[in-house]
Design a protein around this motif. Structure first.
Motif, PDB file in Angstrom:
ATOM      1  N   THR A  32      42.837 -45.017 -37.877  1.00 31.48           N
ATOM      2  CA  THR A  32      42.948 -46.413 -37.420  1.00 31.48           C
ATOM      3  C   THR A  32      42.856 -46.498 -35.902  1.00 31.48           C
ATOM      4  O   THR A  32      42.165 -47.366 -35.356  1.00 31.48           O
ATOM      5  CB  THR A  32      44.283 -47.031 -37.892  1.00 31.48           C
ATOM      6  OG1 THR A  32      44.432 -46.742 -39.275  1.00 31.48           O
ATOM      7  CG2 THR A  32      44.331 -48.527 -37.681  1.00 31.48           C
ATOM      8  N   GLU A  33      43.545 -45.586 -35.218  1.00 26.53           N
ATOM      9  CA  GLU A  33      43.519 -45.574 -33.746  1.00 26.53           C
ATOM     10  C   GLU A  33      42.095 -45.306 -33.239  1.00 26.53           C
ATOM     11  O   GLU A  33      41.649 -45.931 -32.274  1.00 26.53           O
ATOM     12  CB  GLU A  33      44.473 -44.508 -33.207  1.00 26.53           C
ATOM     13  CG  GLU A  33      45.941 -44.882 -33.347  1.00 26.53           C
ATOM     14  CD  GLU A  33      46.877 -43.718 -33.027  1.00 26.53           C
ATOM     15  OE1 GLU A  33      48.011 -43.978 -32.572  1.00 26.53           O
ATOM     16  OE2 GLU A  33      46.487 -42.544 -33.238  1.00 26.53           O
ATOM     17  N   LEU A  34      41.399 -44.384 -33.907  1.00 22.92           N
ATOM     18  CA  LEU A  34      40.029 -44.061 -33.485  1.00 22.92           C
ATOM     19  C   LEU A  34      39.107 -45.263 -33.695  1.00 22.92           C
ATOM     20  O   LEU A  34      38.248 -45.559 -32.865  1.00 22.92           O
ATOM     21  CB  LEU A  34      39.489 -42.844 -34.241  1.00 22.92           C
ATOM     22  CG  LEU A  34      38.110 -42.349 -33.768  1.00 22.92           C
ATOM     23  CD1 LEU A  34      38.181 -41.762 -32.362  1.00 22.92           C
ATOM     24  CD2 LEU A  34      37.517 -41.313 -34.714  1.00 22.92           C
ATOM     25  N   VAL A 271      29.773 -34.369 -36.774  1.00 21.05           N
ATOM     26  CA  VAL A 271      29.222 -35.182 -35.679  1.00 21.05           C
ATOM     27  C   VAL A 271      30.316 -35.447 -34.638  1.00 21.05           C
ATOM     28  O   VAL A 271      31.480 -35.654 -34.972  1.00 21.05           O
ATOM     29  CB  VAL A 271      28.662 -36.517 -36.239  1.00 21.05           C
ATOM     30  CG1 VAL A 271      28.199 -37.446 -35.110  1.00 21.05           C
ATOM     31  CG2 VAL A 271      27.509 -36.245 -37.204  1.00 21.05           C
ATOM     32  N   ASN A 272      29.917 -35.427 -33.383  1.00 22.11           N
ATOM     33  CA  ASN A 272      30.819 -35.730 -32.269  1.00 22.11           C
ATOM     34  C   ASN A 272      31.162 -37.227 -32.313  1.00 22.11           C
ATOM     35  O   ASN A 272      30.329 -38.066 -31.977  1.00 22.11           O
ATOM     36  CB  ASN A 272      30.098 -35.347 -30.973  1.00 22.11           C
ATOM     37  CG  ASN A 272      30.783 -35.845 -29.721  1.00 22.11           C
ATOM     38  OD1 ASN A 272      31.820 -36.505 -29.773  1.00 22.11           O
ATOM     39  ND2 ASN A 272      30.202 -35.532 -28.587  1.00 22.11           N
ATOM     40  N   SER A 273      32.393 -37.530 -32.732  1.00 25.17           N
ATOM     41  CA  SER A 273      32.807 -38.945 -32.791  1.00 25.17           C
ATOM     42  C   SER A 273      33.748 -39.299 -31.646  1.00 25.17           C
ATOM     43  O   SER A 273      34.316 -40.379 -31.615  1.00 25.17           O
ATOM     44  CB  SER A 273      33.491 -39.232 -34.134  1.00 25.17           C
ATOM     45  OG  SER A 273      34.625 -38.399 -34.290  1.00 25.17           O
ATOM     46  N   LEU A 325      34.666 -42.310 -40.155  1.00 21.89           N
ATOM     47  CA  LEU A 325      34.498 -42.518 -38.705  1.00 21.89           C
ATOM     48  C   LEU A 325      35.071 -41.327 -37.942  1.00 21.89           C
ATOM     49  O   LEU A 325      34.504 -40.866 -36.954  1.00 21.89           O
ATOM     50  CB  LEU A 325      35.202 -43.812 -38.265  1.00 21.89           C
ATOM     51  CG  LEU A 325      35.113 -44.112 -36.764  1.00 21.89           C
ATOM     52  CD1 LEU A 325      33.685 -44.486 -36.354  1.00 21.89           C
ATOM     53  CD2 LEU A 325      36.058 -45.238 -36.369  1.00 21.89           C
ATOM     54  N   GLN A 326      36.202 -40.813 -38.420  1.00 25.42           N
ATOM     55  CA  GLN A 326      36.874 -39.705 -37.739  1.00 25.42           C
ATOM     56  C   GLN A 326      36.134 -38.385 -37.946  1.00 25.42           C
ATOM     57  O   GLN A 326      36.147 -37.516 -37.074  1.00 25.42           O
ATOM     58  CB  GLN A 326      38.301 -39.571 -38.275  1.00 25.42           C
ATOM     59  CG  GLN A 326      39.237 -38.876 -37.300  1.00 25.42           C
ATOM     60  CD  GLN A 326      40.682 -39.079 -37.719  1.00 25.42           C
ATOM     61  OE1 GLN A 326      40.990 -39.279 -38.881  1.00 25.42           O
ATOM     62  NE2 GLN A 326      41.596 -39.034 -36.765  1.00 25.42           N
ATOM     63  N   LYS A 327      35.517 -38.249 -39.112  1.00 26.23           N
ATOM     64  CA  LYS A 327      34.807 -36.999 -39.401  1.00 26.23           C
ATOM     65  C   LYS A 327      33.442 -37.299 -40.036  1.00 26.23           C
ATOM     66  O   LYS A 327      33.232 -37.087 -41.224  1.00 26.23           O
ATOM     67  CB  LYS A 327      35.656 -36.115 -40.327  1.00 26.23           C
ATOM     68  CG  LYS A 327      35.170 -34.675 -40.393  1.00 26.23           C
ATOM     69  CD  LYS A 327      36.056 -33.860 -41.331  1.00 26.23           C
ATOM     70  CE  LYS A 327      35.501 -32.464 -41.505  1.00 26.23           C
ATOM     71  NZ  LYS A 327      36.266 -31.668 -42.471  1.00 26.23           N
TER      72      LYS A 327
END
Length: 436
Positions: A32-34, A271-273, A325-327
């Motif tokens: 959620t924070e990301l 992927v670099n998120s 989104l995070q991973k």
């Protein structure tokens, strides 16, 4: 006191302490924070460039925006103008990191990153290499890269190699005599890891295979090998694992952005998120569902010196269905959008399909070390190859039949045996080229 590698970056004006601290904070975010962080950074970077970058303002045609999807797709042709016309207010060649892309896409250009953004790029590299216990300050790198041939450029790179604790193997001559010299360095130096262009490292592995040598047996300090910049095929990965005796890690990056994806310990291309936002788009610039192929479009969330917002990198790929989104996981990198073979029937096929089909046959007998394919006419392809002996009629027929099966019949092939293949000025080997 900062370690030498960090210190050399800090002395060049790249704030490594702050960048590392910020990256650690982002990595620690919950999902959620990301989500909130990325949404805010996207809005923030667009607003910054709409207010401070005339080039981006012209591209968007407005100074405000409401919908992310309405923002234009930035492509490499847009960037074919002097850098000073693309820099944001307050940024110049003196207070930014300036470099040039390799041109492997066929469209090279000069780009800029602000110094904080570039420090974050290094922090992101260090974080990912750390997954494999590699520390840029202390781990000794065997580097398979090109090097400038002019005196000043050469000495500059060698000095950077010294600061970065790496030994460079120049890859412009990869004859057996030169590879024997490479092998001697592995016998006498305590390398921790190998890093460099895929094709050169694969060629070294084939040399070891001929000599029946496993590299980790003569260089037991080796932990891991990272390959970059060129496609890594599954059978080449298996060969590298066998001949090196260490894990093989595949990375995907772009000098103008950052590391885009890096293989994690589970073997996934993560992927670099943290510093980038990736989208996979169809021909109408709409996001495709995960599991579907499309154009890789990337936003650099931190670069204030130069906009890379919804930037079409020129590659095709697929995000895994299980991505979050995070991973986000890059399921497959298909190849470059401009490396497409157009066939007489009107069919379009990624050039790497030709390369892949040909590869499975041409390397069966271990005779051919390297090859590349050029489309010279709509129905004609040249296959340049390096081998100890000429390809025989049986091998040529096999290649023709396989391509007919995968693509279409009545194509013409010209086979040209060469002593070495043409590489870019940085030492990259482009496996397929369309001359149409």
């Amino acid at each position: 006191m900062l370690p030498l590698f960090d210190l050399s970056l800090q002395l060049n004006g790249f704030p490594m302490k702050e960048a590392k601290a910020e990256l650690q904070k982002i990595v620690a975010f919950s999902e959620t924070e990301l989500e909130v962080f990325v949404a805010n950074k996207k809005v923030e970077i667009v607003h910054f460039h709409l207010q401070n970058n005339a080039f981006y303002k012209d591209l968007v045609g407005n100074t405000t925006f409401t919908n992310w999807e309405d923002l234009p797709i930035l492509n490499k042709k847009n960037l074919q103008k002097p850098l000073k016309e693309r820099l944001s207010e307050g940024y110049s060649a003196k207070n930014s990191y300036i470099n040039k892309t390799s041109g492997s896409s066929g469209t090279p250009f000069i780009f800029a990153k602000d110094k904080y953004c570039h420090a974050l790029t290094w922090a992101s590299n260090m974080y990912r290499f750390g997954w494999y216990e590699i520390d840029f300050n202390t781990s000794y790198q065997a580097r398979f890269y090109g090097i400038p041939m002019n005196f000043i450029g050469n000495k500059k790179e060698r000095f950077k190699d010294f600061l970065s604790h790496r030994f460079r193997f120049s890859i412009f001559d990869l004859s057996d005599a030169v590879l024997e010299g490479f092998l001697n360095h592995f016998r006498t130096k305590k390398f921790d890891y190998i890093n460099g262009y895929t094709s050169s490292i694969v060629l070294f592995a084939k040399f070891l295979q001929k000599k029946n040598i496993v590299l980790s047996a003569i260089c037991p300090s080796l932990k891991v090998c990272m390959v970059t910049s060129e496609m890594l095929f599954e059978e080449d990965k298996l060969l590298l694992e066998k001949q090196f005796g260490i894990p093989i890690v595949n990375e995907y990056g772009a000098s103008e952005l950052d590391l885009i994806a890096f293989q994690n310990k589970e073997g996934e291309w993560q992927v670099n998120s943290e510093t980038l936002f990736m989208e996979i788009l169809d021909e109408n610039n709409r996001v495709v569902p995960n599991g579907t192929s499309g154009r890789i479009v990337i936003t650099s969330l931190f670069n204030k010196a130069h906009p890379f917002i919804r930037y079409d990198i020129g590659d095709l790929g697929i995000l895994d269905e299980k991505s979050t989104l995070q991973k986000p996981i890059l399921k497959q990198l298909i190849g470059r959008t401009n490396d497409v073979a157009i066939l007489p029937s009107g069919k379009k096929s990624p050039g790497l399909t030709f390369y892949y089909v040909t590869k499975s046959i041409i390397e069966d007998d271990g005779n051919v070390n390297e090859f590349l394919i050029k489309q010279t006419k709509i129905d004609t392809f040249e296959i340049e190859y390096v081998s100890e002996t000429e390809l025989n009629l049986e091998q040529i027929e096999k290649i023709k039949k396989a391509i007919e099966q995968y693509l279409e019949p009545n194509l013409n092939f010209i086979f040209i045996r060469k002593k070495s293949l043409e590489r870019s000025n940085r030492g990259k080997l482009k496996q397929f080229k369309s001359m149409l």
